[in-house]
Enzyme design. Sequence first.
Site, short mmCIF file in Angstrom:
data_model
loop_
_atom_site.label_atom_id
_atom_site.label_comp_id
_atom_site.label_asym_id
_atom_site.label_seq_id
_atom_site.Cartn_x
_atom_site.Cartn_y
_atom_site.Cartn_z
N GLN A 15 -14.37 2.79 1.83
CA GLN A 15 -13.76 2.32 0.57
C GLN A 15 -13.47 3.54 -0.30
OE1 GLN A 15 -16.23 -0.24 -1.84
NE2 GLN A 15 -14.55 -0.81 -3.19
N SER A 16 -12.20 3.69 -0.70
CA SER A 16 -11.84 4.84 -1.54
C SER A 16 -11.55 4.45 -2.98
CB SER A 16 -10.63 5.57 -0.94
OG SER A 16 -9.51 4.72 -0.87
N HIS A 57 -7.08 -5.74 2.01
CA HIS A 57 -5.95 -5.22 2.78
C HIS A 57 -5.42 -6.35 3.66
CE1 HIS A 57 -6.87 -0.79 2.28
NE2 HIS A 57 -8.07 -1.28 2.03
N ASP A 111 0.84 -1.19 0.00
CA ASP A 111 0.00 0.00 0.00
C ASP A 111 0.88 1.25 0.00
OD1 ASP A 111 -3.22 0.51 0.97
OD2 ASP A 111 -1.82 2.19 1.09
N ILE A 112 0.46 2.25 -0.77
CA ILE A 112 1.25 3.49 -0.89
C ILE A 112 1.22 4.31 0.40
CG2 ILE A 112 -0.57 5.04 -1.76
CD1 ILE A 112 1.45 5.86 -3.97
N HIS A 118 -10.54 -5.09 -3.34
CA HIS A 118 -9.17 -5.36 -2.88
C HIS A 118 -9.20 -5.76 -1.42
CE1 HIS A 118 -10.08 -1.08 -2.41
NE2 HIS A 118 -9.34 -1.10 -1.32
#
Length: 114
Positions: A94-95, A102, A30-31, A100
């Site tokens: 949720q963005s 995590h 994750d960024i 996905h």
Amino acid sequence: MDDCIFCKIASGAIPSKKVYEDDQLIAFHDIAPQAPVHVLVVPKKHIPGVNELAAEDVALVGHVYLVIQQLVRELNIDESGYRVVVNSGKDGSQSVPHLHFHVLGGRSLAWPPG
Ligand code: AMP
């Protein structure tokens, strides 16, 4: 989908710190990590979220969990523990509207979540 960031990562159009890839999935760091280990496991098929899962996706979701099982061993959090999270919709924070998973670990995670 053309304007989906995770489709672009899956196709290689946007770079990622990849930790796993096969014909069905990609996994990458994750960024904006929320824990010492924070990896996203992303089906390459564009499924917006849990609400849109269909019977034909059952094997895909099972595959996601077997890959997570392998990844947590490689990331050395299988014994210490970890959390698999799928945020859904507005209240679920949720963005990115591409399903996905995590995978969070490397520290003690509070419960209940905020
Ligand atoms: P969610 O809020 O559950 O939809 O999770 C989306 C996650 O994607 C967030 O944790 C973001 O930090 C992460 N994210 C967004 N863009 C990227 C990117 N280009 N590479 C890696 N992770 C990303």
